[in-house]
Design a protein around this motif. Structure first.
Motif, PDB file in Angstrom:
ATOM      1  N   UNK A   1       0.851  -1.186   0.000  1.00 20.61           N
ATOM      2  CA  UNK A   1       0.000   0.000   0.000  1.00 20.61           C
ATOM      3  C   UNK A   1       0.888   1.238   0.000  1.00 20.61           C
ATOM      4  N   UNK A   2       0.610   2.156  -0.921  1.00 16.96           N
ATOM      5  CA  UNK A   2       1.371   3.403  -1.024  1.00 16.96           C
ATOM      6  C   UNK A   2       0.430   4.577  -0.788  1.00 16.96           C
ATOM      7  N   UNK A   3       0.869   5.555  -0.016  1.00 21.65           N
ATOM      8  CA  UNK A   3       0.054   6.752   0.199  1.00 21.65           C
ATOM      9  C   UNK A   3       0.966   7.966   0.308  1.00 21.65           C
ATOM     10  N   UNK A   4       0.514   9.076  -0.255  1.00 17.96           N
ATOM     11  CA  UNK A   4       1.298  10.306  -0.228  1.00 17.96           C
ATOM     12  C   UNK A   4       1.360  10.913   1.178  1.00 17.96           C
ATOM     13  N   UNK A   5       0.363  10.613   2.014  1.00 17.41           N
ATOM     14  CA  UNK A   5       0.385  11.115   3.389  1.00 17.41           C
ATOM     15  C   UNK A   5       1.379  10.323   4.218  1.00 17.41           C
ATOM     16  N   UNK A   6       1.756  10.884   5.373  1.00 20.13           N
ATOM     17  CA  UNK A   6       2.765  10.228   6.201  1.00 20.13           C
ATOM     18  C   UNK A   6       2.159   9.271   7.214  1.00 20.13           C
ATOM     19  N   UNK A   7       0.853   9.018   7.099  1.00 16.58           N
ATOM     20  CA  UNK A   7       0.181   8.064   7.987  1.00 16.58           C
ATOM     21  C   UNK A   7      -0.979   7.435   7.233  1.00 16.58           C
TER      22      UNK A   7
END
Length: 342
Positions: free
Chosen positions: A34-40
């Motif tokens: 899973x990849x997300x631009x947010x840090x959480x």
């Protein structure tokens, strides 16, 4: 080039729909990164309204945004997903059938048999109100989201806006703030009528203030807000003491890199079918707020449904020789073993 990370499925977006996709894929033995631009993890739930109550999750009468995220993380723990946070997937290339190469802005490369876009509305950012000098107060006394309600305890708080976010936080923060002033440009509100009624009752009981007008300027030093200048509808400019401000002027949604991935778009959203929630590119799926189809409702529960059907279709790409047998977690011992409950 960086050696690629190989996985069955790459999920782009770690909001509730992306997290639940881990669960549905996991039941079918599909491993996910899973990849997300947010840090959480948590998407908009964690970033914009972690302590705001949600009332329309089936069988859960009331849960906060962060509470929902925490419950989902507990639910998917048996499947051991790998998270890459603070990274944006920039390119998605189809290099096989099925096989995709995905590259992030930090140079991380994935090779996945299927890709699931669960990126909410794309990349989002709060709209900054047209108040001169507001930048000097941002993140110190002007905030575009409530991450911890306690930060506003005993504060003189100004909330600006007339939609659901503004009115919800008026009601939810009223018990802990020293005094709340709501500022809106007109005496009409777009929020839920019941919430508007609660706000007006507080005003009538003199427990908060409502000013019809527009914020023209801010006073304070070193990022510490002391007062706001508000121009009322009769042309007067008044000074309102406040130590913190929450302006809710909506979000700017940008589809971002998704627009360049070769998928069919409609109204700046990703078009999908309603059998598999697959895009125009075979093996590339889209669930949650980023997709569109006839009758689409932008609800978390709808995204959960989309994730369940997506996973069934994805399994046919990941395990083309394997017959997909539908099973219930209530009766299947094999599923219960995967969940660690048998």
């Amino acid at each position: 080039m960086t050696d690629p990370i190989k996985t069955d499925a790459l999920i782009i977006g770690a909001g509730p729909c992306g997290l639940f996709a881990v669960f549905e894929l996991g039941l079918l033995d599909i491993k996910a990164h899973v990849v997300d631009v947010l840090d959480k993890v948590g998407g908009q739930c964690a970033e914009l309204y972690p302590e705001k109550p949600i009332y329309d999750i089936p069988a859960v009468p009331r849960i906060t945004g962060q509470g929902l995220v925490d419950a989902l993380m507990e639910q998917i723990a048996p499947f051991g997903p790998t998270f890459r946070l603070g990274e944006m997937v920039e390119t998605v290339e189809k290099i096989g059938d099925p096989l995709f190469r995905c590259t992030t802005d930090r140079g991380t490369v994935f090779e996945a048999k299927v890709v699931v876009i669960a990126a909410g509305g794309g990349s989002f950012q709060p709209k900054r109100p047209p108040i001169k000098g507001i930048e000097a107060f941002e993140d110190s006394s002007v905030f575009y989201a409530v991450r911890k309600m306690e930060a506003f305890r005993d504060k003189r708080l100004m909330i600006v806006g007339g939609g659901d976010s503004a009115l919800d936080w008026v009601v939810n923060l009223h018990p802990i703030a020293h005094r709340i002033t709501l500022v809106h440009r007109r005496d009409e509100f777009r929020a839920a009528p019941a919430t508007v009624d609660k706000m007006r009752a507080l005003v009538a009981e003199r427990k908060m203030d409502l000013i019809i007008g527009q914020v023209m300027g801010l006073d304070g030093e070193g990022g510490a807000l002391e007062a706001a200048l508000v121009k009322t509808t009769d042309g007067r400019v008044i000074e309102v003491l406040c130590e913190a401000m929450l302006p809710f002027f909506g979000l700017t949604m940008k589809l971002g890199p998704v627009a360049g991935w070769g998928v069919a778009l409609k109204d700046n959203l990703v078009a999908v079918d309603t059998e598999r929630f697959e895009t125009s590119v075979p093996g590339l799926f889209a669930i949650g707020d980023i997709n569109t189809y006839p009758g689409k409702l932008k609800l978390i529960l709808s995204g959960f449904h989309e994730g369940a059907l997506m996973a069934q279709a994805a399994a046919r790409y990941v395990f083309p020789e394997k017959r997909v047998v539908f099973q219930y977690t209530t009766s299947s011992t094999s599923l219960q073993k995967k969940l660690g409950v048998a």
